[in-house]
Enzyme design. Sequence first.
Site, mmCIF file in Angstrom:
data_model
loop_
_atom_site.group_PDB
_atom_site.id
_atom_site.type_symbol
_atom_site.label_atom_id
_atom_site.label_comp_id
_atom_site.label_asym_id
_atom_site.label_seq_id
_atom_site.Cartn_x
_atom_site.Cartn_y
_atom_site.Cartn_z
ATOM 1 N N PRO A 2 0.821 -1.203 0.000
ATOM 2 C CA PRO A 2 0.000 0.000 0.000
ATOM 3 C C PRO A 2 0.860 1.261 0.000
ATOM 4 O O PRO A 2 1.689 1.447 0.884
ATOM 5 C CB PRO A 2 -0.797 -0.098 1.314
ATOM 6 C CG PRO A 2 -0.541 -1.458 1.848
ATOM 7 C CD PRO A 2 0.728 -1.927 1.268
ATOM 8 N N GLU A 3 0.665 2.069 -0.994
ATOM 9 C CA GLU A 3 1.282 3.388 -1.028
ATOM 10 C C GLU A 3 0.153 4.402 -0.878
ATOM 11 O O GLU A 3 -0.980 4.008 -0.612
ATOM 12 C CB GLU A 3 2.072 3.577 -2.329
ATOM 13 C CG GLU A 3 3.122 2.486 -2.516
ATOM 14 C CD GLU A 3 3.950 2.627 -3.777
ATOM 15 O OE1 GLU A 3 4.159 3.766 -4.223
ATOM 16 O OE2 GLU A 3 4.372 1.607 -4.327
ATOM 17 N N HIS A 91 -4.473 -14.875 9.305
ATOM 18 C CA HIS A 91 -3.586 -13.733 9.558
ATOM 19 C C HIS A 91 -4.314 -12.515 10.118
ATOM 20 O O HIS A 91 -3.858 -11.388 9.934
ATOM 21 C CB HIS A 91 -2.818 -13.333 8.299
ATOM 22 C CG HIS A 91 -2.067 -14.458 7.664
ATOM 23 N ND1 HIS A 91 -1.090 -15.168 8.327
ATOM 24 C CD2 HIS A 91 -2.165 -15.007 6.438
ATOM 25 C CE1 HIS A 91 -0.620 -16.107 7.522
ATOM 26 N NE2 HIS A 91 -1.251 -16.028 6.375
ATOM 27 N N ARG A 110 2.226 -10.689 6.727
ATOM 28 C CA ARG A 110 3.648 -10.584 7.071
ATOM 29 C C ARG A 110 3.909 -9.922 8.420
ATOM 30 O O ARG A 110 5.068 -9.744 8.804
ATOM 31 C CB ARG A 110 4.395 -9.866 5.949
ATOM 32 C CG ARG A 110 4.496 -10.777 4.740
ATOM 33 C CD ARG A 110 5.121 -10.097 3.577
ATOM 34 N NE ARG A 110 6.555 -9.943 3.755
ATOM 35 C CZ ARG A 110 7.327 -9.375 2.847
ATOM 36 N NH1 ARG A 110 6.800 -8.903 1.742
ATOM 37 N NH2 ARG A 110 8.601 -9.280 3.035
ATOM 38 N N ARG A 258 16.343 -1.538 -3.280
ATOM 39 C CA ARG A 258 15.031 -1.885 -3.836
ATOM 40 C C ARG A 258 15.096 -2.112 -5.333
ATOM 41 O O ARG A 258 15.850 -1.446 -6.049
ATOM 42 C CB ARG A 258 14.036 -0.772 -3.548
ATOM 43 C CG ARG A 258 13.849 -0.561 -2.070
ATOM 44 C CD ARG A 258 12.484 -0.074 -1.760
ATOM 45 N NE ARG A 258 12.340 0.077 -0.325
ATOM 46 C CZ ARG A 258 12.758 1.141 0.334
ATOM 47 N NH1 ARG A 258 13.340 2.114 -0.315
ATOM 48 N NH2 ARG A 258 12.592 1.225 1.628
#
Length: 268
Positions: A2-3, A91, A110, A258
């Site tokens: 998510p940005e 999760h 995660r 990255r």
Amino acid sequence: MPELPEVETVLRTLEAQIKGLCIEEVVIQYAKTVEGDAQEFVQQLQGQTFQEFMRRGKYLLFVMDSVVLVSHLRMEGRYRLLSHGEKPPRHTHVIFALSDGRDLCYVDSRKFGRMYVTGKDIDLEHFHDLGPEPFADSFTASYVYAEAKKRKTALKTLLLDQGFIAGIGNIYADEILSACGLRPGRSCQRITHRDAEAIVQNTRQILSEAIRQGGTTIHTFSPEEGVTGLFQLSVMVHGKKACGRCGNSVHMRRIGGRSSYYCPVCQK
DNA sequence: ACACTGACCTGCGAGC
DNA sequence: TGCTCGCAGGTCAGTG
């Protein structure tokens, strides 16, 4: 991943769904998701109503009656609203039982995402040392030019620095630089006024288009929530084999740790 | 002061 | 088929 556009989409979706609802109960299933004391977190939120929905960079801010719930999704975090009696998905780390009988679940495969409760007197301007919002008046070409000249890093690293500009992540950094015709590894020192102008304009254009299309990543939103993330169809270079502009092969190299994708023909 | 690296985590796909 | 390994990336602490 998510940005800013994804966070904005999550925020708007949740606002339409849960504004005015009260948190009746909080269950923490994975303690590290919550920063600070878990008991205190639960106590501060029980009985509070969702009043306002705000975003700063990639942070979600849920303004309640007397506190603010701050949430960062990091890479895989997402919210799911369950109808009464529905089983929380795998999760699920935090469950907010709402006054209409539904459960708001924080799901994060995660376990990178974090949330905490803070007072309502937060200073949004200096929140987490974030730089200006891309749509703020202070994000100008002269700001970009001056900040770039201060640094010895690559342009890509500059765009990812949340203290320079808030909300850009790996995908949009690559897409913005592609639109500017600038290689991600290009030194900040070589920036021109024209480049700085292009960065401001393309950042705003790409982010607003992504918000309009509901973000990029499909993982963050499930179709049953009615949000699909159509911007992935507009991606020109990130994760692509061929450049969406010229069709030539896209190169990938690591910049600032990255994966960075660029077209060696379109980008100089 | 700045720049870079590794840790945090788990799922997934490539390669053997 | 089943295993191991590396990669994915936002943020921050730690190191140089």
